[in-house]
Design a protein around this motif. Structure first.
Motif, PDB file in Angstrom:
ATOM      1  N   TYR A 164      35.468 -29.659 -30.165  1.00  0.00           N
ATOM      2  CA  TYR A 164      35.995 -28.509 -29.421  1.00  0.00           C
ATOM      3  C   TYR A 164      34.885 -27.682 -28.785  1.00  0.00           C
ATOM      4  CZ  TYR A 164      34.655 -26.411 -33.841  1.00  0.00           C
ATOM      5  OH  TYR A 164      33.953 -26.046 -34.965  1.00  0.00           O
ATOM      6  N   ALA A 165      33.637 -27.954 -29.122  1.00  0.00           N
ATOM      7  CA  ALA A 165      32.506 -27.144 -28.681  1.00  0.00           C
ATOM      8  C   ALA A 165      31.874 -27.719 -27.413  1.00  0.00           C
ATOM      9  CB  ALA A 165      31.470 -27.044 -29.795  1.00  0.00           C
ATOM     10  N   ALA A 166      30.959 -26.940 -26.817  1.00  0.00           N
ATOM     11  CA  ALA A 166      30.277 -27.399 -25.609  1.00  0.00           C
ATOM     12  C   ALA A 166      29.305 -28.528 -25.916  1.00  0.00           C
ATOM     13  CB  ALA A 166      29.541 -26.241 -24.950  1.00  0.00           C
ATOM     14  N   GLY A 167      28.763 -28.536 -27.128  1.00  0.00           N
ATOM     15  CA  GLY A 167      27.869 -29.599 -27.550  1.00  0.00           C
ATOM     16  C   GLY A 167      28.238 -30.063 -28.941  1.00  0.00           C
ATOM     17  N   TRP A 168      27.954 -31.298 -29.236  1.00  0.00           N
ATOM     18  CA  TRP A 168      28.338 -31.866 -30.522  1.00  0.00           C
ATOM     19  C   TRP A 168      27.248 -32.819 -30.992  1.00  0.00           C
ATOM     20  CZ3 TRP A 168      31.466 -32.264 -26.129  1.00  0.00           C
ATOM     21  CH2 TRP A 168      31.250 -33.403 -25.350  1.00  0.00           C
ATOM     22  N   PRO A 169      27.187 -33.098 -32.285  1.00  0.00           N
ATOM     23  CA  PRO A 169      26.200 -34.065 -32.782  1.00  0.00           C
ATOM     24  C   PRO A 169      26.560 -35.476 -32.352  1.00  0.00           C
ATOM     25  CG  PRO A 169      27.645 -33.364 -34.553  1.00  0.00           C
ATOM     26  CD  PRO A 169      27.978 -32.504 -33.376  1.00  0.00           C
ATOM     27  N   SER A 170      25.547 -36.290 -32.126  1.00  0.00           N
ATOM     28  CA  SER A 170      25.801 -37.683 -31.753  1.00  0.00           C
ATOM     29  C   SER A 170      26.059 -38.547 -32.982  1.00  0.00           C
ATOM     30  CB  SER A 170      24.630 -38.254 -30.960  1.00  0.00           C
ATOM     31  OG  SER A 170      23.452 -38.270 -31.750  1.00  0.00           O
ATOM     32  N   ILE A 216      30.814 -39.890 -31.643  1.00  0.00           N
ATOM     33  CA  ILE A 216      31.671 -40.031 -30.468  1.00  0.00           C
ATOM     34  C   ILE A 216      32.610 -41.221 -30.637  1.00  0.00           C
ATOM     35  CG2 ILE A 216      31.708 -40.451 -27.970  1.00  0.00           C
ATOM     36  CD1 ILE A 216      29.021 -39.004 -27.827  1.00  0.00           C
ATOM     37  N   LEU A 217      32.088 -42.321 -31.114  1.00  0.00           N
ATOM     38  CA  LEU A 217      32.894 -43.539 -31.234  1.00  0.00           C
ATOM     39  C   LEU A 217      33.856 -43.514 -32.408  1.00  0.00           C
ATOM     40  CD1 LEU A 217      30.178 -46.222 -30.444  1.00  0.00           C
ATOM     41  CD2 LEU A 217      32.002 -45.424 -28.928  1.00  0.00           C
ATOM     42  N   VAL A 218      33.576 -42.647 -33.405  1.00  0.00           N
ATOM     43  CA  VAL A 218      34.339 -42.683 -34.659  1.00  0.00           C
ATOM     44  C   VAL A 218      34.752 -41.272 -35.070  1.00  0.00           C
ATOM     45  CG1 VAL A 218      34.180 -43.193 -37.132  1.00  0.00           C
ATOM     46  CG2 VAL A 218      33.218 -44.784 -35.471  1.00  0.00           C
ATOM     47  N   GLY A 219      36.035 -41.114 -35.394  1.00  0.00           N
ATOM     48  CA  GLY A 219      36.515 -39.890 -36.014  1.00  0.00           C
ATOM     49  C   GLY A 219      36.533 -40.055 -37.523  1.00  0.00           C
ATOM     50  N   HIS A 220      36.594 -38.931 -38.237  1.00  0.00           N
ATOM     51  CA  HIS A 220      36.592 -38.987 -39.699  1.00  0.00           C
ATOM     52  C   HIS A 220      37.533 -37.929 -40.257  1.00  0.00           C
ATOM     53  CE1 HIS A 220      33.709 -35.774 -38.832  1.00  0.00           C
ATOM     54  NE2 HIS A 220      33.990 -35.297 -40.034  1.00  0.00           N
ATOM     55  N   GLY A 221      37.840 -38.053 -41.550  1.00  0.00           N
ATOM     56  CA  GLY A 221      38.719 -37.105 -42.217  1.00  0.00           C
ATOM     57  C   GLY A 221      38.438 -37.108 -43.712  1.00  0.00           C
ATOM     58  N   ARG A 222      39.454 -36.770 -44.508  1.00  0.00           N
ATOM     59  CA  ARG A 222      39.297 -36.799 -45.967  1.00  0.00           C
ATOM     60  C   ARG A 222      40.645 -37.005 -46.624  1.00  0.00           C
ATOM     61  NH1 ARG A 222      38.587 -31.491 -49.325  1.00  0.00           N
ATOM     62  NH2 ARG A 222      40.853 -31.767 -49.234  1.00  0.00           N
ATOM     63  N   SER A 280      42.862 -34.254 -41.501  1.00  0.00           N
ATOM     64  CA  SER A 280      43.172 -35.242 -40.471  1.00  0.00           C
ATOM     65  C   SER A 280      41.920 -35.660 -39.721  1.00  0.00           C
ATOM     66  CB  SER A 280      44.222 -34.677 -39.504  1.00  0.00           C
ATOM     67  OG  SER A 280      43.736 -33.515 -38.858  1.00  0.00           O
ATOM     68  N   MET A 281      42.063 -36.716 -38.946  1.00  0.00           N
ATOM     69  CA  MET A 281      40.925 -37.313 -38.254  1.00  0.00           C
ATOM     70  C   MET A 281      40.421 -36.390 -37.150  1.00  0.00           C
ATOM     71  SD  MET A 281      41.074 -39.814 -40.207  1.00  0.00           S
ATOM     72  CE  MET A 281      39.609 -40.640 -39.585  1.00  0.00           C
ATOM     73  N   HIS A 282      39.114 -36.359 -36.984  1.00  0.00           N
ATOM     74  CA  HIS A 282      38.501 -35.537 -35.947  1.00  0.00           C
ATOM     75  C   HIS A 282      37.065 -35.984 -35.721  1.00  0.00           C
ATOM     76  CE1 HIS A 282      37.375 -33.715 -39.775  1.00  0.00           C
ATOM     77  NE2 HIS A 282      36.327 -33.183 -39.164  1.00  0.00           N
ATOM     78  N   ASN A 283      36.529 -35.640 -34.572  1.00  0.00           N
ATOM     79  CA  ASN A 283      35.107 -35.826 -34.282  1.00  0.00           C
ATOM     80  C   ASN A 283      34.446 -34.455 -34.419  1.00  0.00           C
ATOM     81  OD1 ASN A 283      36.855 -37.646 -32.393  1.00  0.00           O
ATOM     82  ND2 ASN A 283      34.956 -38.782 -32.705  1.00  0.00           N
ATOM     83  N   GLU A 284      33.334 -34.405 -35.121  1.00  0.00           N
ATOM     84  CA  GLU A 284      32.722 -33.121 -35.451  1.00  0.00           C
ATOM     85  C   GLU A 284      32.369 -32.328 -34.190  1.00  0.00           C
ATOM     86  OE1 GLU A 284      32.502 -30.651 -38.278  1.00  0.00           O
ATOM     87  OE2 GLU A 284      32.632 -32.759 -38.849  1.00  0.00           O
ATOM     88  N   LEU A 285      32.857 -31.060 -34.156  1.00  0.00           N
ATOM     89  CA  LEU A 285      32.560 -30.118 -33.079  1.00  0.00           C
ATOM     90  C   LEU A 285      33.026 -30.612 -31.709  1.00  0.00           C
ATOM     91  CD1 LEU A 285      29.014 -28.942 -34.252  1.00  0.00           C
ATOM     92  CD2 LEU A 285      31.087 -27.541 -34.185  1.00  0.00           C
TER      93      LEU A 285
END
Length: 303
Positions: free
Chosen positions: A96-102, A282-288, A89-94
């Motif tokens: 859930y974490a304190a920091g994430w890739p841009s 941040i602007l785009v979620g992804h999945g498979r 399903s769709m998600h933005n990488e990390l």
């Protein structure tokens, strides 16, 4: 008009992607278009490093990642290794974490025989697609809980998750993340952290849906699997679980709605071997999408 990733082709026959990027910086274009597909540049696994250096100025390790991957280079990984028959399903990488890739870069080293697209979704549209009551409930924030084993058990080990065998390194990372944690008698660690359900893009100011509650909630496992796990362990002992920030349960219907509407609003990037996809994380979620055959897609990320 339906949003689509912006496709970029060579300006001249035989132009390499690295040469194109040196002549055409894409930082502003990425923020405007949210996702870019570079197609027709003949990129291979052997020539990928040059474009990555230009597109990912500070390549990050997949530390605190919860998805099964294999590291194949300097902070380059296989994309999620969940079985081919499942949709991710769709998600933005990390998120859930304190920091994430841009930003994230995906490279198709080998396209699947059938299927295997990477769907991408506009995070603003995803947020706006949710019922107002669901958005209001999630405004209180989300609490994620992980139980990471010490080498044997369900889910990922803490060694794999944090890419270290050092407990002090893990503790320092989690303290810097404002996470709550405790080592378990069996050698594992329990980690709990509260995060917002939405965030705003640092450049555009756009508010987007930005959490992985549906992937961490037992409802996403399906009724049979969730019921089986409920018989053998309490929710707090699952490899990963989620609640509202105050500890109250998230209704299954809320996370199913978020999951389904993310997929409904997604646009598929149908891979061709050699394609490179760059997304604003941040602007785009992804999945498979599910696939058949021997698909190989690599991923790297940058702050």
């Amino acid at each position: 008009m339906t949003w689509q990733p912006f496709e970029i082709a060579p300006e001249s026959p035989g132009q390499s992607l690295a040469d194109y990027l040196r002549a055409n910086p894409v930082d502003d274009l990425l923020v405007r278009e949210k996702a870019l597909v570079f197609r027709g540049f003949g990129v291979t696994e052997q020539t990928l490093e040059g474009p990555m250096e230009l597109l990912l100025p500070n390549r990050l390790a997949y530390v605190h990642g919860n998805s099964p991957r294999t590291k194949v280079g300097q902070n380059v990984y296989t994309s999620t290794e969940y079985p081919a028959e499942f949709t991710i399903s769709m998600h933005n990488e990390l998120s859930y974490a304190a920091g994430w890739p841009s930003r994230l870069l995906f490279f198709c080293a080998r396209a699947a025989a059938t299927g295997g697209a990477t769907p991408v979704v506009d995070g603003v549209r995803w947020l706006e697609s949710l019922d107002p009551g669901v958005r209001d409930d999630f405004a209180k924030g989300v609490r994620y809980t992980q139980n990471l084993h010490g080498g044997m058990g369900l889910g990922k080990s803490w060694q794999d998750t944090f890419e270290t065998d050092s407990r002090p390194e893990v503790e320092a990372f989690l303290d810097a993340s404002a996470a709550e944690w405790e080592w378990r008698a069996d050698g594992g660690i329990r980690v709990s952290q509260v995060r917002p359900a939405t965030t705003r893009h640092p450049v555009t100011g756009a508010e987007v849906w930005f959490n992985q509650a549906d992937q961490w909630h037992p409802a996403s496992l399906g009724d049979d699997t969730a019921a089986m796990l409920a018989e053998i362990m309490p929710p707090e002992d699952l490899p990963q679980s989620v609640a509202f920030a105050d500890g109250s349960p998230i209704p299954p219907g809320h996370v199913i709605q978020a999951r389904d509407r993310g997929l409904e609003n997604a646009v598929d990037v149908d891979w061709r071997t050699g394609d490179v996809l760059l997304i604003d994380n941040i602007l785009v979620g992804h999945g498979r999408r599910p696939f058949t055959g021997s698909r190989r897609v690599l991923v790297a990320m940058s702050d």
